[in-house]
Design a protein around this motif. Sequence first.
Motif, PDB file in Angstrom:
ATOM      1  N   SER A  31     -31.281 -38.485 -22.407  1.00  0.00           N
ATOM      2  CA  SER A  31     -32.198 -37.682 -21.586  1.00  0.00           C
ATOM      3  C   SER A  31     -31.476 -37.143 -20.355  1.00  0.00           C
ATOM      4  N   GLY A  32     -30.557 -37.938 -19.790  1.00  0.00           N
ATOM      5  CA  GLY A  32     -29.804 -37.476 -18.620  1.00  0.00           C
ATOM      6  C   GLY A  32     -28.928 -36.273 -18.975  1.00  0.00           C
ATOM      7  N   LEU A  35     -31.042 -33.215 -19.394  1.00  0.00           N
ATOM      8  CA  LEU A  35     -31.473 -32.665 -18.101  1.00  0.00           C
ATOM      9  C   LEU A  35     -30.327 -31.945 -17.397  1.00  0.00           C
ATOM     10  N   ARG A  36     -29.127 -32.546 -17.444  1.00  0.00           N
ATOM     11  CA  ARG A  36     -27.985 -31.901 -16.760  1.00  0.00           C
ATOM     12  C   ARG A  36     -27.675 -30.548 -17.409  1.00  0.00           C
ATOM     13  N   MET A  53     -33.344 -35.542  -9.732  1.00  0.00           N
ATOM     14  CA  MET A  53     -32.089 -36.130 -10.201  1.00  0.00           C
ATOM     15  C   MET A  53     -31.102 -36.316  -9.050  1.00  0.00           C
ATOM     16  N   LYS A  57     -34.279 -40.097  -8.082  1.00  0.00           N
ATOM     17  CA  LYS A  57     -35.663 -40.409  -8.483  1.00  0.00           C
ATOM     18  C   LYS A  57     -35.874 -40.018  -9.950  1.00  0.00           C
ATOM     19  N   VAL A  59     -37.563 -37.986 -12.960  1.00  0.00           N
ATOM     20  CA  VAL A  59     -38.226 -36.711 -13.236  1.00  0.00           C
ATOM     21  C   VAL A  59     -39.633 -37.060 -13.765  1.00  0.00           C
ATOM     22  N   MET A  64     -40.580 -35.091 -18.964  1.00  0.00           N
ATOM     23  CA  MET A  64     -39.696 -35.859 -19.852  1.00  0.00           C
ATOM     24  C   MET A  64     -40.281 -36.010 -21.244  1.00  0.00           C
ATOM     25  N   GLY A  85     -31.647 -43.547 -22.337  1.00  0.00           N
ATOM     26  CA  GLY A  85     -32.203 -43.099 -21.049  1.00  0.00           C
ATOM     27  C   GLY A  85     -33.677 -42.743 -21.116  1.00  0.00           C
ATOM     28  N   PHE A  86     -34.257 -42.816 -22.258  1.00  0.00           N
ATOM     29  CA  PHE A  86     -35.688 -42.573 -22.458  1.00  0.00           C
ATOM     30  C   PHE A  86     -36.165 -43.609 -23.457  1.00  0.00           C
ATOM     31  N   ARG A  88     -38.225 -44.472 -19.706  1.00  0.00           N
ATOM     32  CA  ARG A  88     -37.885 -45.115 -18.438  1.00  0.00           C
ATOM     33  C   ARG A  88     -39.129 -45.577 -17.692  1.00  0.00           C
ATOM     34  N   GLN A  92     -43.941 -43.301 -20.557  1.00  0.00           N
ATOM     35  CA  GLN A  92     -43.011 -42.707 -21.524  1.00  0.00           C
ATOM     36  C   GLN A  92     -42.923 -43.564 -22.785  1.00  0.00           C
ATOM     37  N   ARG A 160     -20.399 -37.178 -10.438  1.00  0.00           N
ATOM     38  CA  ARG A 160     -21.797 -36.755 -10.422  1.00  0.00           C
ATOM     39  C   ARG A 160     -22.377 -36.978  -9.034  1.00  0.00           C
ATOM     40  N   ARG A 171     -31.121 -45.317  -7.262  1.00  0.00           N
ATOM     41  CA  ARG A 171     -31.328 -45.369  -8.724  1.00  0.00           C
ATOM     42  C   ARG A 171     -31.571 -46.811  -9.181  1.00  0.00           C
TER      43      ARG A 171
HETATM   44  P1  AMP Z   1     -28.897 -40.750 -16.521  1.00  0.00           P
HETATM   45  O1  AMP Z   1     -27.800 -39.821 -16.918  1.00  0.00           O
HETATM   46  O2  AMP Z   1     -29.582 -41.389 -17.694  1.00  0.00           O
HETATM   47  O3  AMP Z   1     -28.461 -41.755 -15.484  1.00  0.00           O
HETATM   48  O4  AMP Z   1     -30.031 -39.840 -15.837  1.00  0.00           O
HETATM   49  C1  AMP Z   1     -29.749 -39.087 -14.665  1.00  0.00           C
HETATM   50  C2  AMP Z   1     -31.042 -38.737 -13.963  1.00  0.00           C
HETATM   51  O5  AMP Z   1     -31.857 -37.946 -14.827  1.00  0.00           O
HETATM   52  C3  AMP Z   1     -31.920 -39.922 -13.574  1.00  0.00           C
HETATM   53  O6  AMP Z   1     -31.532 -40.516 -12.359  1.00  0.00           O
HETATM   54  C4  AMP Z   1     -33.281 -39.241 -13.492  1.00  0.00           C
HETATM   55  O7  AMP Z   1     -33.404 -38.475 -12.302  1.00  0.00           O
HETATM   56  C5  AMP Z   1     -33.235 -38.269 -14.658  1.00  0.00           C
HETATM   57  N1  AMP Z   1     -33.731 -38.876 -15.904  1.00  0.00           N
HETATM   58  C6  AMP Z   1     -33.036 -39.133 -17.048  1.00  0.00           C
HETATM   59  N2  AMP Z   1     -33.824 -39.680 -17.984  1.00  0.00           N
HETATM   60  C7  AMP Z   1     -35.063 -39.771 -17.428  1.00  0.00           C
HETATM   61  C8  AMP Z   1     -36.316 -40.267 -17.885  1.00  0.00           C
HETATM   62  N3  AMP Z   1     -36.466 -40.790 -19.108  1.00  0.00           N
HETATM   63  N4  AMP Z   1     -37.370 -40.194 -17.030  1.00  0.00           N
HETATM   64  C9  AMP Z   1     -37.249 -39.663 -15.803  1.00  0.00           C
HETATM   65  N5  AMP Z   1     -36.090 -39.204 -15.307  1.00  0.00           N
HETATM   66  C10 AMP Z   1     -35.001 -39.246 -16.100  1.00  0.00           C
END
Ligand code: AMP
Length: 220
Positions: A31-32, A35-36, A53, A57, A59, A64, A85-86, A88, A92, A160, A171
């Motif tokens: 999921s991260g 989003l990126r 992000m 915090k 999202v 999501m 990552g999902f 979280r 969800q 990052r 985080r």
């Molecule tokens: P990660 O790469 O998994 O550490 O995700 C980076 C950032 O993306 C997190 O700190 C959140 O801001 C956002 N993020 C990723 N996955 C989720 C999720 N399942 N729910 C909410 N925010 C998420």
Amino acid sequence: MQIVFLGPPGVGKGTQAKGVAAEQGVPHISSGDMLREAVSERTPTGLKGKTYMDSGKLVPDDVMIDLIADRIARPDCARGFVLDGFPRTLAQAEALASMLQAKGRPVSVVLYFDADEATIVERLSGRRLCRSCGAGYHVKFMPPKNGTTCDKCGGELYQRADDKAATIKERLQVYQKQTAALIQYYRDRGLLKQIPGGASVEQVGQKVREALGGVGARKV
Ligand code: AMP
């Protein structure tokens, strides 16, 4: 199999999740990463997600849940997937359960990775990524040969924004407040397998294979 990787940021889930997905021939859904990518493409999801992000915090759940629902509806997920990552949050997790129930393919197993806070902070703060190919490095544990460029493609390495000290702290707090409850949620459903994440990539990988062996790793 529908495999969920759970654990604090920096515990090494991503590395293991990629390996398992490749071994099983199913997509690795981070999921991260999604989003990126959305942020760099300036899509509506990316524009909504960026501020959350950058500050460490979460999202919002509705964003999501829509993102993941669309992704797992794609044909390449028909034989299973690795979710990294999902979910979280509890909302969800409930949404995932109903999406998968509708497909008749519930979560097969949840691998929960844990490590002490000092290990996590050291891993996150030393992490570097290649801007061109996305390869990951660590200044201490996996340093790039040339110091500042990618061994694989020569791309520029960067840190990052959310791997900086103040955001790492946030985080980890967010994880404790909003995500850690999922450990009990999945334990109650008999799906949780705990993996000590503090050892080397190879040692943790061995534990992951052992854990998956017991849930029929071949039955994808
Ligand atoms: P990660 O790469 O998994 O550490 O995700 C980076 C950032 O993306 C997190 O700190 C959140 O801001 C956002 N993020 C990723 N996955 C989720 C999720 N399942 N729910 C909410 N925010 C998420």
